[in-house]
Every structure is written in structure tokens, then in C-alpha cells.
Design a protein around this motif. Structure first.
Motif, PDB file in Angstrom:
ATOM      1  N   GLN A 102      -5.631   7.055  -5.573  1.00 47.54           N
ATOM      2  CA  GLN A 102      -4.706   7.835  -5.839  1.00 47.54           C
ATOM      3  C   GLN A 102      -3.229   7.568  -4.930  1.00 47.54           C
ATOM      4  OE1 GLN A 102      -4.805  10.218  -8.168  1.00 47.54           O
ATOM      5  NE2 GLN A 102      -6.704   9.628  -8.557  1.00 47.54           N
ATOM      6  N   MET A 103      -3.557   6.559  -4.111  1.00 49.02           N
ATOM      7  CA  MET A 103      -2.303   6.194  -3.003  1.00 49.02           C
ATOM      8  C   MET A 103      -1.065   5.943  -3.640  1.00 49.02           C
ATOM      9  SD  MET A 103      -4.423   3.887  -0.239  1.00 49.02           S
ATOM     10  CE  MET A 103      -2.725   3.437   0.860  1.00 49.02           C
ATOM     11  N   PHE A 104      -0.954   5.420  -4.824  1.00 51.22           N
ATOM     12  CA  PHE A 104       0.396   4.963  -5.371  1.00 51.22           C
ATOM     13  C   PHE A 104       0.659   5.737  -6.601  1.00 51.22           C
ATOM     14  CE2 PHE A 104      -1.439   1.314  -2.830  1.00 51.22           C
ATOM     15  CZ  PHE A 104      -0.683   1.613  -1.881  1.00 51.22           C
ATOM     16  N   LYS A 105      -0.201   6.468  -7.094  1.00 51.83           N
ATOM     17  CA  LYS A 105      -0.062   7.182  -8.426  1.00 51.83           C
ATOM     18  C   LYS A 105       1.276   7.855  -8.706  1.00 51.83           C
ATOM     19  CE  LYS A 105      -3.005   9.653 -11.838  1.00 51.83           C
ATOM     20  NZ  LYS A 105      -4.378  10.185 -12.119  1.00 51.83           N
ATOM     21  N   ASP A 106       1.601   8.641  -7.679  1.00 54.33           N
ATOM     22  CA  ASP A 106       2.656   9.512  -7.979  1.00 54.33           C
ATOM     23  C   ASP A 106       3.779   9.068  -7.385  1.00 54.33           C
ATOM     24  OD1 ASP A 106       1.058  11.456  -9.522  1.00 54.33           O
ATOM     25  OD2 ASP A 106       0.410  12.208  -7.828  1.00 54.33           O
ATOM     26  N   ASP A 107       3.798   7.745  -6.802  1.00 54.52           N
ATOM     27  CA  ASP A 107       4.815   7.383  -5.779  1.00 54.52           C
ATOM     28  C   ASP A 107       5.579   6.310  -6.748  1.00 54.52           C
ATOM     29  OD1 ASP A 107       6.825   6.178  -4.309  1.00 54.52           O
ATOM     30  OD2 ASP A 107       5.438   6.337  -2.378  1.00 54.52           O
ATOM     31  N   LYS A 108       6.808   6.533  -7.096  1.00 53.57           N
ATOM     32  CA  LYS A 108       7.673   5.756  -8.307  1.00 53.57           C
ATOM     33  C   LYS A 108       8.024   4.446  -7.722  1.00 53.57           C
ATOM     34  CE  LYS A 108       9.499   9.689 -10.898  1.00 53.57           C
ATOM     35  NZ  LYS A 108      10.971  10.337 -11.424  1.00 53.57           N
ATOM     36  N   THR A 109       8.256   4.502  -6.287  1.00 54.99           N
ATOM     37  CA  THR A 109       8.738   3.160  -5.708  1.00 54.99           C
ATOM     38  C   THR A 109       7.379   1.882  -5.763  1.00 54.99           C
ATOM     39  OG1 THR A 109       7.875   3.992  -3.580  1.00 54.99           O
ATOM     40  CG2 THR A 109      10.187   4.570  -3.924  1.00 54.99           C
ATOM     41  N   TYR A 110       6.295   2.609  -5.945  1.00 57.42           N
ATOM     42  CA  TYR A 110       5.234   1.483  -6.319  1.00 57.42           C
ATOM     43  C   TYR A 110       4.664   1.727  -7.737  1.00 57.42           C
ATOM     44  CZ  TYR A 110       4.815   1.667  -1.235  1.00 57.42           C
ATOM     45  OH  TYR A 110       4.985   1.592   0.152  1.00 57.42           O
ATOM     46  N   ALA A 111       4.599   2.932  -8.331  1.00 60.53           N
ATOM     47  CA  ALA A 111       4.108   3.159  -9.760  1.00 60.53           C
ATOM     48  C   ALA A 111       5.202   2.295 -10.792  1.00 60.53           C
ATOM     49  CB  ALA A 111       4.230   4.463 -10.066  1.00 60.53           C
ATOM     50  N   GLU A 112       6.309   1.886 -10.389  1.00 58.91           N
ATOM     51  CA  GLU A 112       7.256   1.316 -11.357  1.00 58.91           C
ATOM     52  C   GLU A 112       7.106  -0.148 -11.459  1.00 58.91           C
ATOM     53  OE1 GLU A 112      11.660   0.655 -10.261  1.00 58.91           O
ATOM     54  OE2 GLU A 112      11.193   1.607  -8.329  1.00 58.91           O
ATOM     55  N   TYR A 113       6.313  -0.670 -10.433  1.00 55.26           N
ATOM     56  CA  TYR A 113       5.814  -2.180 -10.536  1.00 55.26           C
ATOM     57  C   TYR A 113       4.362  -2.219 -10.932  1.00 55.26           C
ATOM     58  CZ  TYR A 113      10.347  -2.434  -8.100  1.00 55.26           C
ATOM     59  OH  TYR A 113      11.389  -2.421  -7.425  1.00 55.26           O
ATOM     60  N   GLY A 114       3.944  -1.022 -11.307  1.00 56.88           N
ATOM     61  CA  GLY A 114       2.483  -1.239 -11.896  1.00 56.88           C
ATOM     62  C   GLY A 114       1.274  -1.389 -10.652  1.00 56.88           C
ATOM     63  N   ILE A 115       1.578  -1.051  -9.531  1.00 53.10           N
ATOM     64  CA  ILE A 115       0.754  -1.311  -8.421  1.00 53.10           C
ATOM     65  C   ILE A 115      -0.345  -0.119  -8.475  1.00 53.10           C
ATOM     66  CG2 ILE A 115       0.482  -1.190  -5.951  1.00 53.10           C
ATOM     67  CD1 ILE A 115       3.420  -2.120  -5.626  1.00 53.10           C
ATOM     68  N   GLN A 116      -1.480  -0.701  -8.422  1.00 51.49           N
ATOM     69  CA  GLN A 116      -2.665   0.248  -8.373  1.00 51.49           C
ATOM     70  C   GLN A 116      -3.638  -0.232  -7.569  1.00 51.49           C
ATOM     71  OE1 GLN A 116      -4.531   0.556 -12.346  1.00 51.49           O
ATOM     72  NE2 GLN A 116      -2.998  -0.789 -13.213  1.00 51.49           N
ATOM     73  N   VAL A 117      -4.801   0.570  -7.275  1.00 49.88           N
ATOM     74  CA  VAL A 117      -5.912   0.230  -6.541  1.00 49.88           C
ATOM     75  C   VAL A 117      -7.103   0.318  -7.605  1.00 49.88           C
ATOM     76  CG1 VAL A 117      -7.467   0.563  -4.521  1.00 49.88           C
ATOM     77  CG2 VAL A 117      -4.849   0.909  -4.371  1.00 49.88           C
ATOM     78  N   GLU A 118      -8.074  -0.709  -7.383  1.00 49.34           N
ATOM     79  CA  GLU A 118      -9.480  -0.588  -8.307  1.00 49.34           C
ATOM     80  C   GLU A 118     -10.650  -0.841  -7.377  1.00 49.34           C
ATOM     81  OE1 GLU A 118      -7.777  -2.064 -12.531  1.00 49.34           O
ATOM     82  OE2 GLU A 118      -8.792  -3.548 -11.421  1.00 49.34           O
ATOM     83  N   HIS A 119     -11.718  -0.338  -7.632  1.00 52.62           N
ATOM     84  CA  HIS A 119     -12.812  -0.713  -6.842  1.00 52.62           C
ATOM     85  C   HIS A 119     -13.799  -1.265  -7.577  1.00 52.62           C
ATOM     86  CE1 HIS A 119     -11.451   1.680  -3.209  1.00 52.62           C
ATOM     87  NE2 HIS A 119     -10.957   2.509  -3.841  1.00 52.62           N
ATOM     88  N   TYR A 120     -14.531  -2.322  -7.076  1.00 53.96           N
ATOM     89  CA  TYR A 120     -15.794  -3.018  -7.574  1.00 53.96           C
ATOM     90  C   TYR A 120     -16.795  -2.938  -6.756  1.00 53.96           C
ATOM     91  CZ  TYR A 120     -11.915  -4.498 -10.866  1.00 53.96           C
ATOM     92  OH  TYR A 120     -11.112  -4.486 -11.805  1.00 53.96           O
TER      93      TYR A 120
END
Length: 302
Positions: A102-120
Motif C-alpha cells: 500500500q506504500m505508494f497506492k494513494d501517493d500521486k507523485t509515485y502512482a503516476e509513474y506506475g510504481i508499485q510493490v509486489e511480493h513473491y
């Protein structure tokens, strides 16, 4: 735009306090120490006969044997999945999974660049147990050993054949599959030729987390390609601490900490800080690309 940050986890003694098979032994009143002693003795027996055995995955054959001779009567994939709910996770698991996703989900400064965290999760253990655990809602991919069912002597469905195995060396294959986007992009496999720039998860955006020397091949692949590596040891276990300290001295891991992922612990702070640093780098790189490609503002000719 490949702006995915992948946190790749080992399972036993990394996420779990012990081994994922422990609840099975408890349920069937089996002495775990005796079970593993018997399993570990077999490769040496076969070696004397000139037969090579994969020590990481031989245990699967022993589980299948026990399922058929009645020692583990009724052990099938559905039951393995149920054992997922009985796993003893370290503190802060699965909370750290949920929080980092959830770290960057609601932060437009990151979300606009499609930055997301995935776990494997990449494990030499049973994939079905992991699928039955509380981690599933937060996990984007699972690599583990897969088993096919068949009838035992009484006609009951039990684990009978090995379909897919992961050992400590082939974990590196899983990392390359994550890198290329296998399972996420249709038509891509591990041998597909894809330029580094076009791969779904760049190595420099990976964090690999595990507990010991058996994960050195995976640590090496991630670290050599610019990613981050982190080791875990059980609280109060001096021998395990010395082991991961040696790996740090040898340049295998960037950092290590006690196995507690609660907010405010060293593990929690290092992992979340590393994710933040990766996100900042990605954002700044993307901004620079846009600025460099933007044409100058036209002016009236004088």
C-alpha cells in the motif's frame, strides 16, 4: 514502463519460525528430528551406489512413500492447503506484506509513474501449503514444489507424483522468471529473449530475503545484477547470527537482522527504507526522461 519493486522471499526460517512441515508432523505424531534424519541419510546411501540425488528435493519422495504406507495416511493437496493456516509466522508477517503493497497506492507523485510493490515467495517447500496461508492475498507469485495425487492401497487420494520442484539452485531460475514477467505476460517463458530495459521487473528493483547459506545462489544473482539482499536469523540464535554476519562480510548480503518484521524493528525499517529508496530512484529517473524529451517553448521571432 517497468516500475515494479519486487520483494522476493524464501519461506522456511525466513517467514516461518521453523519449517512449514512442522504442523504435519504434529498432526500425525511424527518425530520431526527422526523424520529428517532418515531423509538426510538416503542421499549418502545412494551416493555409495553411484546414484546422484538432489538433497534439496529428495524429501518429497519420502513424503509420498509415507502417504502410501499409512504413516501420513490421507495426506493430499487439500490437506496440505489446510496446513497453510497452521503456519507459525514470525512477528510482523503478513502485516509487512500488506503495508508495503500500500506504500505508494494513494501517493500521486509515485502512482503516476506506475510504481508499485509486489511480493513473491520462492521455496523448496510445498507450494500448496503456501497457497493455504494468510499470505495469499498479498502475494503476486508462488514458486514451490507441486505434487500430483493418486490412490493409496485403500483407494484414498494421496500425494503420489512430483510434478515440479524448486531447489536452492533453481531458485535463480524463478528470479529470472520474475524478472521477465512469466505468469504476468502471456507468451513469455524463461528462454524468451527480452532486452534488460523491457523486462517487467528490473533486477535493481528487487529485494531478496532469506535466512542462510543455502540461498547464496539466489543472493548472488540479485546482488550481482544490482538488486538488494537481506538475511534473517532467529532471535537469540548466535550460530545463525554468525552465519549471516559471515555472508555480509563475504559481500553476499547487504544487511541482516533478527527475524521480527514488526513496525519499528531493524528488519521492518531496512526493508521499507530500501523500497522507498527504490521508488524515489524510479520516480526521479522517470521525471528526468520526461524533462529530457520535452521540447523547448516556442518564442516570437524578433
Amino acid at each position: 514502463m517497468a516500475n515494479i519493486i519486487a520483494v522476493i522471499w524464501d519461506c522456511d526460517k525466513t517467514l516461518i519460525d521453523g519449517y512449514m512441515q512442522d504442523p504435519i508432523f504434529k498432526d500425525y505424531n511424527i518425530n520431526a528430528s527422526d523424520f529428517w534424519k532418515e531423509v538426510n541419510s538416503k542421499p549418502d546411501e545412494y551416493k555409495k551406489k553411484g546414484i546422484r540425488v538432489n538433497k534439496d528435493t529428495y524429501y518429497l519422495n519420502h513424503f509420498i512413500k509415507c502417504a502410501h504406507d499409512g504413516t501420513l495416511k490421507g495426506l493430499n493437496n487439500a490437506k496440505l492447503k489446510e496446513y497453510g493456516k497452521k503456519q507459525k509466522f514470525y512477528k510482523g508477517i503478513p502485516e509487512i506484506f500488506e503495508k508495503t503493497k500500500q506504500m505508494f497506492k494513494d501517493d500521486k507523485t509515485y502512482a503516476e509513474y506506475g510504481i508499485q510493490v509486489e511480493h513473491y515467495i520462492v521455496s523448496t517447500g510445498f507450494a500448496e501449503i503456501i497457497r493455504g496461508s494468510d499470505l495469499v492475498p498479498f502475494v503476486d507469485g508462488i514458486w514451490g514444489c507441486e505434487l500430483l495425487e493418486g490412490p493409496d492401497k485403500d483407494g484414498d487420494s494421496v500425494i503420489s507424483e512430483v510434478l515440479y520442484t524448486v531447489d536452492n539452485t533453481s531458485k535463480t531460475r524463478a528470479i529470472f522468471e520474475i524478472n521477465k514477467g512469466i505468469g504476468k505476460i502471456e507468451g513469455i517463458d524463461v528462454n524468451s529473449k527480452i532486452s534488460q530495459a523491457n523486462r517487467r521487473v528490473h533486477f535493481e528493483n528487487m529485494i531478496y530475503i532469506a535466512d542462510g547459506p543455502s540461498d547464496i545462489p539466489a543472493f548472488s544473482v540479485v546482488k550481482r545484477n544490482g538488486g538488494s539482499t537481506f538475511a534473517i536469523y532467529p532471535k537469540g540464535d548466535l550460530k545463525a547470527m554468525k552465519q549471516v554476519e559471515q555472508m555480509r562480510e563475504d559481500g553476499r548480503v547487504d544487511m541482516y537482522a533478527e527475524a521480527d518484521y514488526s513496525e519499528g524493528t531493524t528488519a521492518y525499517m531496512w526493508i521499507t527504507n530500501q523500497i522507498q529508496k527504490m521508488a524515489d530512484r524510479i520516480r526521479d529517473t522517470e521525471k528526468a526522461k520526461i524533462m529530457n524529451s520535452a521540447s523547448g517553448v516556442p518564442h516570437h521571432l524578433v
